[in-house]
Each structure stands twice: as C-alpha cells, then as structure tokens.
Design a protein around this motif. Structure first.
Motif, PDB file in Angstrom:
ATOM      1  N   ASN A  87       8.875  10.273  -8.286  1.00 45.53           N
ATOM      2  CA  ASN A  87       8.343  10.644  -6.863  1.00 45.53           C
ATOM      3  C   ASN A  87       8.880   9.602  -5.783  1.00 45.53           C
ATOM      4  O   ASN A  87       8.094   9.541  -4.695  1.00 45.53           O
ATOM      5  CB  ASN A  87       7.045  11.092  -6.861  1.00 45.53           C
ATOM      6  CG  ASN A  87       6.239   9.831  -7.200  1.00 45.53           C
ATOM      7  OD1 ASN A  87       6.551   8.935  -7.835  1.00 45.53           O
ATOM      8  ND2 ASN A  87       4.772   9.670  -6.590  1.00 45.53           N
ATOM      9  N   HIS A  88       9.691   8.735  -6.183  1.00 36.84           N
ATOM     10  CA  HIS A  88      10.224   7.746  -5.277  1.00 36.84           C
ATOM     11  C   HIS A  88      11.509   7.951  -4.878  1.00 36.84           C
ATOM     12  O   HIS A  88      12.084   6.925  -4.294  1.00 36.84           O
ATOM     13  CB  HIS A  88      10.181   6.216  -5.865  1.00 36.84           C
ATOM     14  CG  HIS A  88       8.836   5.706  -6.389  1.00 36.84           C
ATOM     15  ND1 HIS A  88       8.571   4.572  -6.913  1.00 36.84           N
ATOM     16  CD2 HIS A  88       7.556   6.406  -5.816  1.00 36.84           C
ATOM     17  CE1 HIS A  88       7.302   4.391  -7.106  1.00 36.84           C
ATOM     18  NE2 HIS A  88       6.458   5.372  -6.365  1.00 36.84           N
ATOM     19  N   THR A  89      11.694   9.256  -4.824  1.00 34.64           N
ATOM     20  CA  THR A  89      13.103   9.610  -4.209  1.00 34.64           C
ATOM     21  C   THR A  89      12.858  10.571  -3.131  1.00 34.64           C
ATOM     22  O   THR A  89      11.980  11.599  -3.370  1.00 34.64           O
ATOM     23  CB  THR A  89      14.146  10.354  -5.323  1.00 34.64           C
ATOM     24  OG1 THR A  89      14.492   9.575  -6.350  1.00 34.64           O
ATOM     25  CG2 THR A  89      15.131  11.085  -4.831  1.00 34.64           C
ATOM     26  N   LEU A  90      13.364  10.535  -1.814  1.00 37.87           N
ATOM     27  CA  LEU A  90      13.188  11.073  -0.980  1.00 37.87           C
ATOM     28  C   LEU A  90      14.512  12.129  -0.726  1.00 37.87           C
ATOM     29  O   LEU A  90      15.463  11.598  -0.846  1.00 37.87           O
ATOM     30  CB  LEU A  90      13.401  10.403   0.720  1.00 37.87           C
ATOM     31  CG  LEU A  90      12.799  11.067   1.771  1.00 37.87           C
ATOM     32  CD1 LEU A  90      11.715  11.901   1.912  1.00 37.87           C
ATOM     33  CD2 LEU A  90      12.769  10.108   2.993  1.00 37.87           C
ATOM     34  N   LEU A  91      14.023  13.525  -0.662  1.00 41.03           N
ATOM     35  CA  LEU A  91      15.141  14.391  -0.522  1.00 41.03           C
ATOM     36  C   LEU A  91      15.046  14.924   0.911  1.00 41.03           C
ATOM     37  O   LEU A  91      13.960  15.433   1.434  1.00 41.03           O
ATOM     38  CB  LEU A  91      14.712  15.537  -1.657  1.00 41.03           C
ATOM     39  CG  LEU A  91      15.813  16.595  -1.563  1.00 41.03           C
ATOM     40  CD1 LEU A  91      17.401  16.405  -1.791  1.00 41.03           C
ATOM     41  CD2 LEU A  91      14.958  17.661  -2.569  1.00 41.03           C
ATOM     42  N   PHE A  92      16.177  15.281   1.501  1.00 39.97           N
ATOM     43  CA  PHE A  92      16.531  15.889   2.705  1.00 39.97           C
ATOM     44  C   PHE A  92      17.431  17.067   2.360  1.00 39.97           C
ATOM     45  O   PHE A  92      18.473  16.942   1.523  1.00 39.97           O
ATOM     46  CB  PHE A  92      17.287  15.177   3.727  1.00 39.97           C
ATOM     47  CG  PHE A  92      16.222  14.330   4.425  1.00 39.97           C
ATOM     48  CD1 PHE A  92      15.257  14.747   5.518  1.00 39.97           C
ATOM     49  CD2 PHE A  92      16.276  13.115   4.241  1.00 39.97           C
ATOM     50  CE1 PHE A  92      14.728  13.608   5.931  1.00 39.97           C
ATOM     51  CE2 PHE A  92      15.662  12.045   4.729  1.00 39.97           C
ATOM     52  CZ  PHE A  92      14.586  12.402   5.840  1.00 39.97           C
ATOM     53  N   ILE A  93      17.206  18.230   2.861  1.00 34.69           N
ATOM     54  CA  ILE A  93      17.838  19.562   2.460  1.00 34.69           C
ATOM     55  C   ILE A  93      18.159  20.037   4.016  1.00 34.69           C
ATOM     56  O   ILE A  93      17.327  20.525   4.612  1.00 34.69           O
ATOM     57  CB  ILE A  93      17.334  20.568   1.902  1.00 34.69           C
ATOM     58  CG1 ILE A  93      16.902  20.143   0.411  1.00 34.69           C
ATOM     59  CG2 ILE A  93      18.159  21.847   1.804  1.00 34.69           C
ATOM     60  CD1 ILE A  93      16.270  21.248  -0.614  1.00 34.69           C
ATOM     61  N   ASP A  94      19.488  19.957   4.456  1.00 33.87           N
ATOM     62  CA  ASP A  94      19.969  20.369   5.840  1.00 33.87           C
ATOM     63  C   ASP A  94      19.025  19.826   6.843  1.00 33.87           C
ATOM     64  O   ASP A  94      18.699  20.248   7.835  1.00 33.87           O
ATOM     65  CB  ASP A  94      19.959  21.854   5.879  1.00 33.87           C
ATOM     66  CG  ASP A  94      21.316  22.608   5.531  1.00 33.87           C
ATOM     67  OD1 ASP A  94      22.217  21.783   5.502  1.00 33.87           O
ATOM     68  OD2 ASP A  94      21.434  23.850   5.476  1.00 33.87           O
ATOM     69  N   GLY A  95      18.747  18.421   6.740  1.00 32.23           N
ATOM     70  CA  GLY A  95      18.030  17.778   7.461  1.00 32.23           C
ATOM     71  C   GLY A  95      16.345  18.100   7.711  1.00 32.23           C
ATOM     72  O   GLY A  95      15.627  17.257   8.548  1.00 32.23           O
ATOM     73  N   ILE A  96      15.937  18.509   6.681  1.00 30.37           N
ATOM     74  CA  ILE A  96      14.466  18.922   6.254  1.00 30.37           C
ATOM     75  C   ILE A  96      14.000  18.028   5.206  1.00 30.37           C
ATOM     76  O   ILE A  96      14.544  17.870   4.235  1.00 30.37           O
ATOM     77  CB  ILE A  96      14.292  20.387   6.257  1.00 30.37           C
ATOM     78  CG1 ILE A  96      14.934  21.127   7.267  1.00 30.37           C
ATOM     79  CG2 ILE A  96      12.843  20.535   6.193  1.00 30.37           C
ATOM     80  CD1 ILE A  96      14.970  22.699   7.190  1.00 30.37           C
ATOM     81  N   ARG A  97      12.915  17.426   5.360  1.00 29.73           N
ATOM     82  CA  ARG A  97      12.436  16.546   4.654  1.00 29.73           C
ATOM     83  C   ARG A  97      11.601  17.356   3.427  1.00 29.73           C
ATOM     84  O   ARG A  97      10.812  18.402   3.699  1.00 29.73           O
ATOM     85  CB  ARG A  97      11.158  15.750   4.876  1.00 29.73           C
ATOM     86  CG  ARG A  97      10.576  14.753   4.241  1.00 29.73           C
ATOM     87  CD  ARG A  97       9.367  14.323   4.729  1.00 29.73           C
ATOM     88  NE  ARG A  97       8.697  13.196   4.172  1.00 29.73           N
ATOM     89  CZ  ARG A  97       9.047  11.933   4.200  1.00 29.73           C
ATOM     90  NH1 ARG A  97       9.898  11.363   5.059  1.00 29.73           N
ATOM     91  NH2 ARG A  97       8.598  10.986   3.317  1.00 29.73           N
ATOM     92  N   ALA A  98      12.289  17.565   2.275  1.00 31.74           N
ATOM     93  CA  ALA A  98      12.004  18.591   1.332  1.00 31.74           C
ATOM     94  C   ALA A  98      11.179  18.230   0.043  1.00 31.74           C
ATOM     95  O   ALA A  98      11.049  18.988  -0.821  1.00 31.74           O
ATOM     96  CB  ALA A  98      13.531  19.106   0.977  1.00 31.74           C
ATOM     97  N   ASN A  99      10.764  17.033  -0.276  1.00 29.73           N
ATOM     98  CA  ASN A  99       9.665  17.059  -1.367  1.00 29.73           C
ATOM     99  C   ASN A  99       8.467  17.642  -1.171  1.00 29.73           C
ATOM    100  O   ASN A  99       7.803  18.104   0.087  1.00 29.73           O
ATOM    101  CB  ASN A  99       9.284  15.334  -1.085  1.00 29.73           C
ATOM    102  CG  ASN A  99      10.367  14.397  -1.323  1.00 29.73           C
ATOM    103  OD1 ASN A  99      11.343  14.532  -0.740  1.00 29.73           O
ATOM    104  ND2 ASN A  99      10.165  13.331  -2.184  1.00 29.73           N
TER     105      ASN A  99
END
Length: 629
Positions: A87-99
């Motif tokens: 949970n220390h990886t930040l994910l963006f999908i098409d510019g949206i914060r997706a965690n």
C-alpha cells in the motif's frame, strides 16, 4: 495545450528511447532526458506485442518491482517497489488517484485489465512532495488511448484453463474534439489455488475506460475521463473449523469506478497557465463463502484541486513555478453478516494540501525542488520535500541525484477495524514516513541506453500488527524502530530498428525491518535479486514479443506453522523462478491479424505467496481487427 499531470501529455514511442514525456516525475510534463527521477515506461507497442492480460504483468518486468499474486490470474495482486509495502504504491488511472479506500488504500492491480491501457509509467522512490499519501515506494500511472487518430479495433482470444478474452476500442478526432472508449472482458475457469486437486478458482473481469477533450478556445481545453471495473474472483481461504488454510469456496465481488473533469487555461510554456479539476471515486467489495455473504465494504473519495503555473526566462535560465492546492474527502462503510453486525463501521475523513514546485534549466543542468504540506483532520499533519538535479556531461553521459520523502495514511481498518474477540483498531496511529536518496549515472547514444542507480531509504512509524496474549486481541501500532531499504538497479536498452527492441534490467535489494527485540530481519516477499529481459519488434507482416522475468529467492510467513522460538508464525523460504512469455502475430490482410500467445512457458510450479498455487503453462490464440490504425 496540455492537460494537467498526471494525465497523459504525449504518447510514448518505444520503451528504450529517452525522448518520452514523463508525467509523474514532476507536476510539469517533462521529457525523460530532462528528469533526474528513475523512470520506466511501457509504451503502446510493447503492450500490443506482448498482449499480457494484466497491468501487473508488465510491472513485473521493470526494475525494483516485486509482484506477488495469491494464486491464479485474477487473485489478489500486491506490487512492492524498492522494498516498500504493497500500500506504499500510488496508482493513477487516466489522471485519477485510484488507490482503493475500501481495501486499505491499496492499488487493486488484480482488477487492472491491460486491454484498456495504452501506456504504463513507473517513477521509483518517494514522491509524496508532489502527489501526497501512499507515494513511498513510487508512483504508477496507467493511461488509455490519448486520442490522436481516428480508428478502432476488436480483439478476441481463447485458450488454456477455459480462458476467454475480448476487447473493443475506438477513437474519434475532429473539429476540436477527441473521444476514446475502450471495453474489455476476461473470464477464466482457472486452476485450484490450494493443492491442484480441488475446485477451480477462476475470475471474471469487465472493464471500461473513456476520455473526452474539447478545445473550446485557443487557450481553453476542457476534458473528462472515467473508468470502471467489475470483477469476481474465486480463492481458497481458511477453514472455519481448523482455522488453517484450506480448499474453500471463498469469492469476492469487487467494483471500482471513477470520473474526473478538468479545464485548463494556457499552455505549460506560457507565462501563466492553470487547471481546475474535480474527481470522484467509488468502490465496493463483497466477500462470500460460496453463496453466503460474510461481509462487505464500500467507500468513496471526492477531490477538488487547482493548479497555477508560471514560466519565465532570465537569460539562459528557464524557470517554472507551480502552486497546487487540493481538498480530499473520504467516506468508509463496513457491514458484516458473519458477526451479527458487530464489525459495522461508518467513518469519514478529509485532508487538504498545498504543493509548491520550482523547476529550472540552466545550460546542462536541470534542478527541481518541491515542498508539500498535508493537513489531516484525523491524525498529525505532515510536510514532505523533494529535491533533484540532473547534469548532462556531454557525449551522452549524465549524472543525477535526488532526495525525497514519502508518507502513507493509516487505513480505515488500521484505525477503526473491529472483529469480536480478535481485532481492535488503533485510532491513535500517525502516518508512516519515509525518506531517502538516490544517485545514478546514465549513457545514451545511437539507440543505446545504459544506467546504473543506487538508492537508500528509511521508513519510520511503520504500521505493524500487535498481539496481546493476556486478552488474545490483535491491533495495530506505529513501530519504534526503522525499516531499511537499499539497492542497485542496472538497466540496458538497445533499439537498432523497428524489427528489434531490447531492454534488460537487474536489481539488487536489501530490505529489513526491526523485530520486537530491535534486531533487523529480512522483509518478506522481497527478492534480493531480480531482473528481466524483454525483446519485441515488427518485420513485414509479423509482430512479436518475448519476455523473461526472474524473481529470486525470498521469504514469506506460513500462518499454518508455529515457530516455538519466535512464538509466532513460521517464516519459510520461497524459491526463485523464471517466468517466460511470448506472443507472435501475423497480419493476414490489412487490418486483420492472427496471433498466438504463451505464458509461463517453462511451466514453473512457483509460489509468490506461501500456500497459493498460480496457473501453469497456458497457450492462447486469437484474432485482432483494426480500422484506421
């Protein structure tokens, strides 16, 4: 005119040229040759040539990324970057914060269908001064088709383990509008994750992604993007009688969706420009044993943000200043049947942030400094900084160095979770914090790229599990010691022609954490040695890709075994393995391609997580139709 990062600003050309636009190493779109950050990019061509089903399949090929899948495809998938937690990886999908706030703020890589992705970007190291919480190990940005050319495609595939896969995508460009839409479906009967002799543990995944932009005026761009996924995953859990891992009928229904809208005024290189955006994310997770509901969680996140950019020249000094403000509100709800509603939770939290970034170019030097203040309403506020410098020495040589800090909020479960007679959360937790630096030397010339990077990070206030033998209750606490991570990454890329592109990488990692006695012990599920080799290309009517991913020996915790010395579950060794995959396509006519694909070609019986068997060798074949591409 561009959209505000982390939305895609340009489409990558190849995975080894160093001329791509990087959108997460700064709040300004930056060419890879002008960033000190450690960046890896998987472009559309490589995604086409390998055609792996999940985004995590591509992350497994990148430096310092450890992927752990708890069983066959579609099972829980944890991604650890540079030894950090999942949970220390930040994910963006098409510019949206997706965690996912309903699942411990973890990125749900098991839900992330690669058939809606056109580009994957990884920035390694702490990036919270730019992007906030969870950006400790690094940031992953997944983008769809940016909408540069009108066209469409259809794909259908079938193969081993009764696996079926299909996708459709289309793009329209014209009259100031760009619009793209992608639909994808995967389904598999799977294999038994327990011992290979029980019921099949399969999955079913439906995903959609959409993006729309409108050039309303020469200096005004308006856009929207959205994604959604719904997935059913079957897995083997624990016996309700023996409390040991068993061949059960557990299954989970996950739903995750989000939408974002923005308006940008001016271009990044204008004297003044800015962006306003708003986004919302919703998720739900329903856990069942066969058809009987056990519990469920749901959550939502609403974000408002604004960014003001200033660009100026002072002789040979080129400067950018970015000021960004953000407000984020989250709501979390938990319900259960198994415990008569005793674990029910209704919680909320909010936080605000201010980020200031200064970036400059002077002759052969590029520098970047960022500082961010996060103000939380549930726990202690945090300030993070990041600084980097890149020097071009000539003849293709560069040296780069950076220092960064990261934070991770406690999850709703860490704070407030409750199971009768078993677990009680700790509302007094503070955010985890990390700091570290890296240095690298790079060389690129005539299609060659070579780099060597060394890094060192320290994690404090790590949130760990606790157990009270007098009450038999578990909880969470901030550890008093320091977790240590250091390593070396070596990368080589060669791009002699469109017929052949090669990338190789090898990684060394030393990751430890303190035990109850203050001694440093190895972190589990992190291999000391890992690496990958990838080759792809096109020649005439043929397209092809091959990958080899090496995951070295590592340890894991076997909760079915008790160690009388440590008085805890036993730590066991997991052997290293090599995963091989390949795909070959043949264009039988313009717009029609037949292809075959093989995964786990050596049929390795490996384990990413103790007690969970992945799928063996699989062979799939299919057809792809394309118009205008």
């Amino acid at each position: 005119m561009i959209d505000t990062p982390p939305a895609l600003a340009a489409h990558a050309v190849t995975p080894v040229t160093r001329d791509e636009i990087v959108v997460t190493a700064s709040r300004l779109p930056t060419r890879e040759t002008a960033t000190a950050a450690s960046v890896s990019i998987v472009d559309h061509a490589l995604i086409d040539h390998l055609a792996s089903p999940f985004v995590s399949d591509y992350l497994r090929l990148l430096p310092s990324v450890a992927v752990a899948v708890s069983g066959p495809a579609g099972s829980q998938t944890d991604v650890r970057i540079r030894g950090a937690e999942a949970n220390h990886t930040l994910l963006f999908i098409d510019g949206i914060r997706a965690n996912d706030p309903a699942a411990g703020n973890a990125p749900r890589f098991e839900l992330l269908n690669a058939d809606i992705a056109s580009r994957i970007e990884l920035v390694r190291g702490p990036q919270s001064a730019l992007w906030g919480s969870e950006a400790i190990g690094g940031v992953v940005a997944v983008e769809g088709d940016p909408g540069t050319k009108t066209g469409g495609s259809l794909m259908a595939e079938a193969g081993s383990f009764a696996t079926y896969r299909g996708s459709a995508s289309g793009t329209y460009v014209g009259n100031g509008f760009t619009a793209s839409l992608a639909l994808a479906h995967q389904k598999s009967r799977g294999t038994d994750a327990f011992d290979g002799t029980g019921d099949k543990d399969g999955y079913d995944n439906q995903s959609v992604r959409a993006r729309l932009t409108w050039q309303a005026a020469p200096a005004l761009l308006i856009g929207a993007s959205a994604f959604a996924t719904s997935a059913l995953s079957e897995y083997d859990g624990y016996s309700t009688v023996t409390y040991l891992h068993a061949d059960t009928l557990d299954n989970t229904r996950n739903k995750l969706g989000a939408v974002r809208g923005w308006a940008s005024v001016g271009a990044v290189d204008d004297a003044l420009s800015g962006t306003l955006s708003a986004s919302g994310l919703w998720s739900s997770n329903l856990n069942r044993l066969d058809q009987t509901e056990i519990n469920r969680t749901r959550a939502d996140r609403r974000t408002l943000s604004g960014e003001l950019r200033h660009h100026s020249h002072l002789g040979e000094l080129d400067q950018h200043i970015v000021l960004a403000v953000e407000q984020e509100d989250e709501n979390f709800h938990a319900r259960d049947v198994a415990y008569g509603g005793y674990t029910d939770q209704d919680r909320d939290r909010r936080h605000r942030s201010v980020t200031l970034e200064y970036k400059s170019d002077y002759k052969a030097l590029t520098g970047d400094v960022a500082i961010r203040r996060d103000v939380f309403n549930r726990f202690r506020d945090a300030t993070t900084v990041r600084a980097s410098v890149l020097a071009r020495l000539g003849r293709g040589f560069e040296v780069a160095g950076s220092y960064g800090e990261g934070i991770a909020q406690p999850t709703f479960f860490d704070l407030y979770g409750f199971f009768p007679g078993s677990f009680v959360g700790n509302p007094n937790l503070v955010p985890e914090s990390s700091r570290g630096g890296e240095g690298s030397i790079r060389w690129h010339d005539a299609g060659w790229n070579v780099s060597l990077t060394a890094y060192r990070q320290r994690l404090q206030n790590e949130i760990v599990g606790t157990y009270d033998p007098s009450t038999f209750l578990s909880s969470t606490a901030n550890a008093t010691g320091t977790s240590r991570r250091e390593g070396v990454e070596a990368e080589l890329g060669w791009n002699p022609s469109p017929a052949l592109r090669i990338r190789a990488q090898g990684t060394y990692l030393h990751a430890t954490e303190p035990n109850v006695l203050g001694q440093q012990i190895k972190e589990v599920r992190r291999p000391k040695w890992s690496g990958a080799l990838v080759a792809d290309g096109e020649q005439g009517k043929l397209s092809y890709g091959v990958s080899l991913a090496y995951n070295g020996a590592r340890t894991d915790v076997d909760f079915d075994q008790f160690d009388p010395v440590t008085k805890s579950s036993k730590v066991v060794r997991l052997n290293g393995y090599v995963l091989a995959g390949a795909r070959v396509g043949y264009r039988v006519s313009p717009g029609v391609e037949l292809f075959g694909r093989i995964a786990n070609a050596f049929d390795r019986d490996y384990r990413d997580v103790v007690g969970y068997r992945p799928s063996g060798r699989s062979v799939d074949g299919g057809i792809r139709l394309a118009v205008g591409r």
